[in-house]
Design a protein around this motif. Structure first.
Motif, PDB file in Angstrom:
ATOM      1  N   UNK A 121       0.803  -1.207   0.000  1.00 22.47           N
ATOM      2  CA  UNK A 121       0.000   0.000   0.000  1.00 22.47           C
ATOM      3  C   UNK A 121       0.836   1.256   0.000  1.00 22.47           C
ATOM      4  N   UNK A 122       1.876   1.272   0.838  1.00 25.17           N
ATOM      5  CA  UNK A 122       2.733   2.470   0.903  1.00 25.17           C
ATOM      6  C   UNK A 122       3.437   2.690  -0.435  1.00 25.17           C
ATOM      7  N   UNK A 123       3.884   1.595  -1.051  1.00 24.02           N
ATOM      8  CA  UNK A 123       4.574   1.723  -2.329  1.00 24.02           C
ATOM      9  C   UNK A 123       3.632   2.255  -3.411  1.00 24.02           C
ATOM     10  N   UNK A 124       2.400   1.760  -3.434  1.00 25.09           N
ATOM     11  CA  UNK A 124       1.433   2.219  -4.425  1.00 25.09           C
ATOM     12  C   UNK A 124       1.121   3.699  -4.215  1.00 25.09           C
ATOM     13  N   UNK A 125       0.931   4.101  -2.968  1.00 25.89           N
ATOM     14  CA  UNK A 125       0.677   5.522  -2.664  1.00 25.89           C
ATOM     15  C   UNK A 125       1.882   6.375  -3.045  1.00 25.89           C
ATOM     16  N   UNK A 126       3.081   5.878  -2.770  1.00 28.59           N
ATOM     17  CA  UNK A 126       4.295   6.616  -3.140  1.00 28.59           C
ATOM     18  C   UNK A 126       4.368   6.789  -4.650  1.00 28.59           C
ATOM     19  N   UNK A 145      -1.226  15.116  -5.768  1.00 29.21           N
ATOM     20  CA  UNK A 145      -0.281  16.120  -5.290  1.00 29.21           C
ATOM     21  C   UNK A 145       0.053  15.941  -3.817  1.00 29.21           C
ATOM     22  N   UNK A 146      -0.836  15.262  -3.086  1.00 30.58           N
ATOM     23  CA  UNK A 146      -0.623  15.102  -1.644  1.00 30.58           C
ATOM     24  C   UNK A 146      -0.612  13.637  -1.253  1.00 30.58           C
ATOM     25  N   UNK A 147       0.156  13.337  -0.228  1.00 31.50           N
ATOM     26  CA  UNK A 147       0.199  11.987   0.318  1.00 31.50           C
ATOM     27  C   UNK A 147      -1.163  11.623   0.905  1.00 31.50           C
ATOM     28  N   UNK A 148      -1.803  12.590   1.552  1.00 32.68           N
ATOM     29  CA  UNK A 148      -3.117  12.329   2.145  1.00 32.68           C
ATOM     30  C   UNK A 148      -4.119  11.914   1.074  1.00 32.68           C
ATOM     31  N   UNK A 149      -4.123  12.629  -0.054  1.00 26.74           N
ATOM     32  CA  UNK A 149      -5.039  12.301  -1.140  1.00 26.74           C
ATOM     33  C   UNK A 149      -4.786  10.905  -1.695  1.00 26.74           C
ATOM     34  N   UNK A 150      -3.519  10.549  -1.863  1.00 27.87           N
ATOM     35  CA  UNK A 150      -3.167   9.223  -2.375  1.00 27.87           C
ATOM     36  C   UNK A 150      -3.593   8.136  -1.392  1.00 27.87           C
ATOM     37  N   UNK A 151      -3.366   8.368  -0.083  1.00 26.33           N
ATOM     38  CA  UNK A 151      -3.748   7.362   0.917  1.00 26.33           C
ATOM     39  C   UNK A 151      -5.263   7.205   1.005  1.00 26.33           C
ATOM     40  N   UNK A 152      -5.999   8.325   0.903  1.00 30.23           N
ATOM     41  CA  UNK A 152      -7.463   8.250   0.940  1.00 30.23           C
ATOM     42  C   UNK A 152      -7.996   7.494  -0.276  1.00 30.23           C
ATOM     43  N   UNK A 153      -7.441   7.778  -1.451  1.00 37.98           N
ATOM     44  CA  UNK A 153      -7.864   7.090  -2.665  1.00 37.98           C
ATOM     45  C   UNK A 153      -7.564   5.594  -2.557  1.00 37.98           C
ATOM     46  N   UNK A 154      -6.366   5.258  -2.089  1.00 39.48           N
ATOM     47  CA  UNK A 154      -5.981   3.853  -1.934  1.00 39.48           C
ATOM     48  C   UNK A 154      -6.938   3.141  -0.970  1.00 39.48           C
ATOM     49  N   UNK A 155      -7.227   3.770   0.165  1.00 36.95           N
ATOM     50  CA  UNK A 155      -8.122   3.164   1.156  1.00 36.95           C
ATOM     51  C   UNK A 155      -9.518   2.959   0.563  1.00 36.95           C
ATOM     52  N   UNK A 156      -9.975   3.956  -0.199  1.00 39.94           N
ATOM     53  CA  UNK A 156     -11.302   3.849  -0.814  1.00 39.94           C
ATOM     54  C   UNK A 156     -11.353   2.683  -1.799  1.00 39.94           C
ATOM     55  N   UNK A 157     -10.323   2.551  -2.616  1.00 38.43           N
ATOM     56  CA  UNK A 157     -10.305   1.492  -3.629  1.00 38.43           C
ATOM     57  C   UNK A 157     -10.076   0.104  -3.035  1.00 38.43           C
ATOM     58  N   UNK A 158      -9.378   0.020  -1.905  1.00 33.65           N
ATOM     59  CA  UNK A 158      -9.064  -1.275  -1.299  1.00 33.65           C
ATOM     60  C   UNK A 158     -10.144  -1.765  -0.339  1.00 33.65           C
ATOM     61  N   UNK A 159     -11.064  -0.909   0.059  1.00 35.12           N
ATOM     62  CA  UNK A 159     -12.108  -1.317   0.989  1.00 35.12           C
ATOM     63  C   UNK A 159     -13.166  -2.123   0.242  1.00 35.12           C
ATOM     64  N   UNK A 160     -13.451  -3.296   0.726  1.00 41.79           N
ATOM     65  CA  UNK A 160     -14.433  -4.174   0.115  1.00 41.79           C
ATOM     66  C   UNK A 160     -15.736  -4.070   0.917  1.00 41.79           C
ATOM     67  N   UNK A 161     -16.660  -3.306   0.385  1.00 42.99           N
ATOM     68  CA  UNK A 161     -17.920  -3.079   1.094  1.00 42.99           C
ATOM     69  C   UNK A 161     -18.773  -4.345   1.185  1.00 42.99           C
ATOM     70  N   UNK A 162     -18.490  -5.283   0.321  1.00 46.82           N
ATOM     71  CA  UNK A 162     -19.274  -6.518   0.310  1.00 46.82           C
ATOM     72  C   UNK A 162     -18.730  -7.565   1.279  1.00 46.82           C
ATOM     73  N   UNK A 163     -17.583  -7.326   1.870  1.00 41.71           N
ATOM     74  CA  UNK A 163     -16.994  -8.257   2.839  1.00 41.71           C
ATOM     75  C   UNK A 163     -16.941  -7.633   4.233  1.00 41.71           C
ATOM     76  N   UNK A 164     -17.896  -6.883   4.566  1.00 42.02           N
ATOM     77  CA  UNK A 164     -17.966  -6.303   5.899  1.00 42.02           C
ATOM     78  C   UNK A 164     -17.384  -4.908   5.993  1.00 42.02           C
ATOM     79  N   UNK A 165     -16.856  -4.376   4.918  1.00 41.73           N
ATOM     80  CA  UNK A 165     -16.379  -3.006   4.894  1.00 41.73           C
ATOM     81  C   UNK A 165     -15.085  -2.742   5.629  1.00 41.73           C
ATOM     82  N   UNK A 166     -14.279  -3.768   5.883  1.00 42.37           N
ATOM     83  CA  UNK A 166     -12.991  -3.561   6.560  1.00 42.37           C
ATOM     84  C   UNK A 166     -12.108  -2.678   5.681  1.00 42.37           C
TER      85      UNK A 166
END
Length: 167
Positions: free
Chosen positions: A1-6, A15-36
């Motif tokens: 995850x850190x490498x992908x965000x980097x 442009x921001x690390x925060x934006x990249x981390x938020x996007x990564x978290x949004x894309x990696x969260x599986x809402x159909x498996x309990x939303x972890x």
């Protein structure tokens, strides 16, 4: 995850690390498996993503950082506060090996509920007030230690029954 965000920050996708981390978290969260939420969560990884952001955003010259001189290490609390004392050793390392061993030059440091106890029996402490409570701050002074490149400061906790004297 850190490498992908980097990679997203480095290539300019974000442009921001925060934006990249938020996007990564949004894309990696599986809402159909309990939303972890799957996200970058390790503090060291988050810190380095913000370093990378600073390099890209402010054109920081990361390759030629000059050496630093370390003269003290400060603890705002001590590990294992539920015990009367905590005995530690400090080892500073770089890519070439050990740079400074506090225990070899000064003996082990004992952090007590009364302050820092030196191997000669003297105790030093500083009361610090913050957010409604008072606690001890421990300042461990050392000779000037020249640091450059990647550095690791390792802390070792020892059984309190061993001697504090340097050998």
């Amino acid at each position: 995850g850190a490498f992908i965000c980097a990679d997203m920050v480095w290539t300019g996708l974000f442009q921001s690390a925060k934006g990249a981390m938020e996007y990564y978290a949004h894309r990696r969260t599986d809402k159909y498996r309990g939303g972890a939420t799957m996200c970058v969560s390790a503090p060291c990884q988050i810190r380095y993503l913000f370093y990378l952001e600073a390099i890209r955003r402010f054109d920081v010259d990361y390759a030629s950082a000059g050496p630093l001189i370390l003269t003290e290490i400060n603890f705002n609390s001590r590990p294992h506060r539920h015990t009367p004392a905590c005995t530690i050793g400090i080892l500073i390392e770089s890519a070439t090996g050990a740079v400074f061993d506090y225990a070899k030059s000064h003996g082990l440091a004992r952090l007590t509920n009364k302050g820092l106890q030196h191997h000669n029996g003297e105790t030093a402490a500083e009361q610090v007030k913050g957010s409604g409570s008072t606690h001890l701050s421990y300042k461990i002074e050392m000779p000037e230690v020249l640091l450059s490149g990647d550095v690791a400061i390792r802390f070792f906790r020892f059984d309190d029954s061993i001697s504090l004297r340097a050998t």
